[in-house]
Design an enzyme around this catalytic site. Sequence first.
Site, mmCIF file in Angstrom:
data_model
loop_
_atom_site.group_PDB
_atom_site.id
_atom_site.type_symbol
_atom_site.label_atom_id
_atom_site.label_comp_id
_atom_site.label_asym_id
_atom_site.label_seq_id
_atom_site.Cartn_x
_atom_site.Cartn_y
_atom_site.Cartn_z
ATOM 1 N N ASP A 1 -2.514 6.241 -5.873
ATOM 2 C CA ASP A 1 -2.539 5.404 -4.536
ATOM 3 C C ASP A 1 -2.827 3.666 -4.829
ATOM 4 O O ASP A 1 -3.739 3.878 -5.927
ATOM 5 C CB ASP A 1 -3.328 5.876 -3.831
ATOM 6 C CG ASP A 1 -3.774 5.011 -2.579
ATOM 7 O OD1 ASP A 1 -2.890 4.658 -2.062
ATOM 8 O OD2 ASP A 1 -4.890 4.998 -1.823
ATOM 9 N N ASP B 1 0.869 -1.127 -0.055
ATOM 10 C CA ASP B 1 -0.077 0.006 -0.196
ATOM 11 C C ASP B 1 0.838 1.394 -0.075
ATOM 12 O O ASP B 1 1.644 1.462 0.923
ATOM 13 C CB ASP B 1 -0.623 -0.131 1.409
ATOM 14 C CG ASP B 1 -1.752 1.276 1.109
ATOM 15 O OD1 ASP B 1 -1.922 1.667 0.052
ATOM 16 O OD2 ASP B 1 -2.288 1.402 2.423
#
Length: 461
Positions: free
Chosen positions: A341, A169
């Site tokens: 992201d 992430d």
Amino acid sequence: MARIQTTFLFNFFFFMCFMLFSIFPINNFILVHSLHQKQHFDVLNVASSIHKTLQIFSKTSPQIRYPNRPLIPTTVTPTNSSVLSLSLHPHVSIVKPRHQNYSALTLSRLASDSARVSSIHSKLQLAIPKPVLKDLQAPITSGESQGTFEYLARVGFGRPVKEFYMTIDTGSNINWLQCQPCDSCYKQSDPIFDPPGQPVLILYHAPRSSVILLVSTGVVVTRVGSVDNVAVGCGHDNEGLFYGSAGLIGLGAGDLSFPSQIKATSFSYCLVDMDSHSSSTLEFNSVPPSDSIIVPMVHNPKFDAFFYVDLVGISVAGQQLSIQPSIFQVQPDGSGGVIVDSGTVVTRLVTQAYNSLRDTFVKYATNLPSTSGYSLFDTCFDLSSVPDDVKVPAVSFHFSGGKTLPLNSRNCLFPVDSRGKFCFAFAPSESVSIIGNIQQQETRVSYDLTSKLIGFSPNKC
């Protein structure tokens, strides 16, 4: 006299047309027109997309298997430029979904994704300060606010090595895993890690690579070098939507992220189709592909945990949207901007930009039968009657410096069920814009941490 002038003009026009077609034969005009149309439209293979949604729930779908083999790292001269590579997989190829069908899986993904975006908005509003290195304690927050985490790297822990699937992430800065004794833990696909005294972590590219990375409370070791002072957290009380994953590898821009701690000069990943059983790699210190579209990172002085880019415009079918570049810029108070992201699924755009993008896409998608919305998607199409391929308006992102990233049809239309309903894979946002992983799929995204650049290279998985 007027008749003579008219005759002259007609003859002159006829002569110029004759000369033009003599120099450029008609087939060349057809070719140019064809290339022009190809740049403005892409082709979506509807049947292939639907097949993948069904394969996820098939009893005969392939499973990932890794051979048992000893991993013996060797301590050598310190360096921070060694290329390290990890195997990277879509979540559904590792853990069978608990849902009854693809529509239920989609609703779960979108609900989690919305919670994650809300969490990002909250963090930005609070302007969380940069973490202090001497304080290595951090809460393991609920997956309700963290999102779905669709991609997992294969990681080995301890001596002897025990393998685990870890979520990656770019929006997180803390590296952690579930550890024994576990007061409250969610279900993961591997046994919960039991630290043997001092926890150690080994990362490697399974199943064939010999590249090894050892992480402990004090040192990172590879076969070609070592890096000191790496911290990995142990979670004993965890909950949320991390189902299947043993923990998290944080790739964010903060000081506690994995790239920062190992002093990596760069890292890159390529996210394959989240509904496939393919795999790719997460790499550290590797050179980006030569055809990468390189754009500068943008610094947010109020919040440096995310990677921002300087998006200045968007086009659909060759038409530039009538939006001011300023709506994508980071504002003095830290709001706004465009984040790249890996943990957000659906790309969010500030409302003005989203409305313009959606309306222009619909304008050129006259061949796509419209249907009702679905969850957070307000623009959907019924492609159930399409036998195979369908033309889709091409969407491109434009960055500062004249750089353009073309998206393919799979980055723009997202199947929400197995019956042929596809939705426009974008949604509106309150302030910050986020380039999510649907739009990153099949593109190698490279982060040059030294020069503060981000590279996009389509079809490099």
